[in-house]
Design an enzyme around this catalytic site. Structure first.
Site, PDB file in Angstrom:
ATOM      1  N   GLU A 242       0.910  -1.156   0.000  1.00  0.00           N
ATOM      2  CA  GLU A 242       0.000   0.000   0.000  1.00  0.00           C
ATOM      3  C   GLU A 242       0.939   1.193   0.000  1.00  0.00           C
ATOM      4  OE1 GLU A 242      -3.351   0.278   0.007  1.00  0.00           O
ATOM      5  OE2 GLU A 242      -4.023  -1.738   0.539  1.00  0.00           O
TER       6      GLU A 242
HETATM    7 ZN   LIG Z   1      -6.441  -1.065  -3.332  1.00  0.00          ZN
END
Ligand SMILES: [Zn+2]
Length: 706
Positions: free
Chosen positions: A652
């Site tokens: 992320e």
């Molecule tokens: Zn995502």
């Protein structure tokens, strides 16, 4: 300092709650903090401090669009939510407090335009004490420190043996090499009803901490520990003349297609462009309109074919035949669908909304379909129209054909004889920074292969696959229509959910549509509701986007490592990525050896990310998905790992940034100002280059078998 801030925050919460309840609270004398408000229909990404755990559970059950894992601190839950002003007002009335507008809807378009303009310009120019004997034992699970931007941070996780006591409070005391001391509280973290550990966000400390001790309100004391340097791994230095910085603006799927073609032409000896086998639906929707007034009585009329297939602009109307005893009928002529309503003996119209919808749906091979608008069931059908059917799509530069998703294959020997690495991005449409990461990575390898011997050697040894945008249809919709679009553009809804007012909620969550640990197998973190942000689709692999990723991996069994690039929040994760709610039973844990490989490689890659601008992915956010983020039923990394035996990680990108003024970590959002997205692309591309080195080293011990 930390403790004081915490009480300030609590006092602010009580003020806002008191204000919402319209009677003075105990903190009424303190200055109110500026309230965050949105217009009722405005949609934004907002960091919200929730009233309690029950409120979070209600949000999750209701399919709320959670952008991040909710964080718990001292019984307070904070979540990043995509919501409207109306939804935020509801939450506020129920005791929640907005603490940061991470991103407004307009920000995406503005940051896109700014990034392009700038690119063009460049071209032109509190503790309870206990006297009782200790009843719990404390153990440090993690104790790490690091320095970034001249600031030293400390992070710790501690487990108590009093796992069932929700009131145990744990405090960590620290001492630095030069003798400074301090302490901070940890917060209990439970997941799916199971105690995990106590932890805190990274804490600023004045210099290198050398000793930590944890104490609990039950009297437990840990052994003193020396925190370790995190990640304590540095990539090889980039040689003089190493080329980077190939991204100068946000890239739409059209831009990405052009970039892929350019790289294919420019580096013929090192690149194949692969057309993935499953074409997507394309940037298209059926054309629809309300026949009647949705506030009174209306039927939603929709074309069966897509709007661009000659259906945009088709007109629909109801007419009063003006004579008694006429039957309900319809005719379609010259692109006008005319429905003549039924009348009784006195010539009064008798057709209802249901009659009209049934008539439109009746013919075999019908051109149109209809649903009664929610709230209009059984009402007299008004004389209405003509209304124009329209697909509502705003993008003009996007071809409205099915889309061919493409991969770049990069390496000197692209014949399966070398270990393969797969990097893929933008499964989620709104994560605009993610294809910038994979394209910066691809071009770094290609450009430096011409000028840097180490890169050239790397491409002798590794076969690299890159899918910059897995979900181009959703991405086109995110760029041109609704920036917070997460899913693809397919609409599997039936009945009243097809009402155009739900147009921003349709689509399948591509990263919940895979086969391992899926919703269909009973795992947590995906939804069967077609309007949910986590909708899993009609079946496992129902979507071409997810089939493409798996088909590419299956067609190239030399692929042994993969990275699924998402945003935002600054996580680095691996399987298991899902669990069943009952007992929180995760997919099988990797073996000790494999876990060692996952963590050891992660530290190398985190170190490479940090080499670019000092961004350090927190140790608390480095680990198995199910432990550090949330359960994500049917995600792609789990399928690659459990079904195909690929070491499959997830990024992320877009780590929280430390705000020196407020002393808090700020979220960056899905579409930050371009300078931030650019920096994310640079640092995470560096991480992917390190992944290629990890693959090379893995292959040295585990040669590819053919
Ligand atoms: Zn995502």
């Amino acid at each position: 300092m930390f403790v004081r801030r915490r009480w300030t925050a609590l006092a602010t919460t009580s003020i806002l709650i008191a204000a919402a309840l319209a009677h003075p609270g105990p903190g009424a004398a303190a200055p109110p903090s500026p309230a965050i408000t949105l217009a009722p229909t405005e949609t934004a990404l907002v960091r919200v401090r929730l009233a309690d755990r029950a409120q979070l559970d209600r949000l999750v059950a209701g399919g709320a669009d959670l952008a991040n894992r909710p964080r718990s601190r001292d019984g307070e839950w904070t979540a990043d939510l995509v919501l409207t002003g109306r939804q935020l007002a509801d939450l506020t009335r129920q005791g929640a407090t907005a603490v940061q507008v991470v991103q407004r809807a307009d920000d995406g378009a503005r940051h896109l335009a700014e990034s392009r303009r700038a690119a063009q310009e460049r071209t032109r120019a509190g503790l309870r004490t206990s006297g009782a004997a200790a009843v719990d034992t404390l153990q440090f699970l993690q104790a790490y420190w690091w320095t970034t931007g001249g600031r030293t941070f400390l992070q710790a996780q501690v487990a108590t043996t009093a796992t069932d006591d929700p009131d145990v409070e744990i405090t960590v005391s620290w001492r630095t090499a030069d003798g400074a001391t301090g302490s901070f509280p940890l917060y209990r973290f439970e997941d799916s009803g199971e105690y995990q550990y106590h932890y805190a966000l990274p804490q600023p400390v004045p210099s290198r901490p050398v000793q930590l001790t944890a104490t609990s309100t039950l009297g437990g004391t840990s052994r003193p520990v020396t925190p370790s340097l995190w990640p304590n791994a540095t990539p090889p230095p980039q040689p003089a003349g190493y080329q980077k910085d190939f991204i100068d603006a946000y890239l739409t799927p059209v831009d990405i297609k052009a970039r892929i073609a350019r790289l294919g032409r420019q580096y013929r000896d090192l690149v194949d462009v692969i057309d993935l086998p499953n074409k997507t639906q394309g940037y298209r929707r059926t054309a629809a309109a309300y026949l009647g007034d949705p506030a009174a009585a209306a039927v939603v009329v929709e074309s069966v074919r897509f709007g661009d297939q000659g259906m945009n602009g088709v007109q629909v109307r109801t007419v009063d035949p003006g004579r008694p005893n006429r039957p309900l009928n319809m005719r379609y002529r010259d692109r006008v669908l005319t429905i003549s309503l039924a009348t009784d003996g006195a010539g009064k119209v008798t057709s209802t909304t249901d009659d009209v919808a049934a008539l439109i749906n009746a013919p075999r091979g019908a051109r149109f379909r209809a649903t009664v608008e929610d709230g209009s069931a059984g009402l007299p059908m008004p004389v209405a129209g003509p209304v124009r059917l329209d697909d509502g799509l705003q993008g003009t530069e996007v071809p409205s054909r099915p889309w061919t998703v493409q991969a770049l294959r990069i390496g000197k020997h692209r014949d399966g004889s070398r270990i393969g690495v797969l990097a893929y991005s933008q499964e989620h449409a709104r994560e605009w920074a993610t294809p910038l990461v994979t394209l910066e990575f691809a071009e770094r390898l290609l450009a430096n292969a011409r000028t840097d011997a180490a890169t050239r050697r790397l491409l002798e040894q590794v076969d690299v696959f890159v899918i910059p945008t897995v979900n181009p249809d959703g991405a086109n919709y995110s760029f041109h229509d609704y920036n917070f679009q997460r899913k693809n553009l397919v609409n599997h809804c039936t009945g009243a959910s097809r009402d155009p007012k739900n147009r921003t909620m349709w689509g399948v969550d591509v990263n919940r549509n895979y086969t391992v640990g899926s919703l269909f197998d009973g795992y947590v973190g995906a939804s069967a509701n077609c309007l949910s942000g986590n909708y899993a689709g009609t079946a496992e692999l129902s979507e071409p986007e997810s089939r493409n990723v798996i088909d590419l991996a299956k067609a190239h069994p030399n692929i042994k490592l993969a990275m699924n690039v998402h945003s935002y929040g600054g996580y680095f994760m691996w399987p298991p990525g899902a669990y069943k709610a009952d007992g929180r039973v995760t997919l099988p844990r990797p073996s000790i050896d494999e876990s060692t490989l996952f963590l050891g490689s992660a530290r190398r890659i985190v170190g490479a990310i940090a080499a670019e601008r000092g961004t350090v992915t927190w140790p608390s956010q480095t680990g198995p998905v199910a432990d550090v983020l949330y359960s994500a039923a049917g995600n792609s990394a789990d399928q690659l790992y459990y079904e195909l035996g690929i070491f499959a990680w997830d990024f992320e990108v877009g780590n929280d940034r430390w705000n020196e003024t407020t002393g808090q970590w700020d979220g960056v959002g899905f579409q930050p100002p371009f300078d931030e997205a650019h920096a994310e692309a640079q640092e995470y591309a560096g991480g992917l280059v390190e992944l290629v080195r990890v693959a090379r080293d893995y292959a040295a011990d585990n040669p590819v078998r053919r």
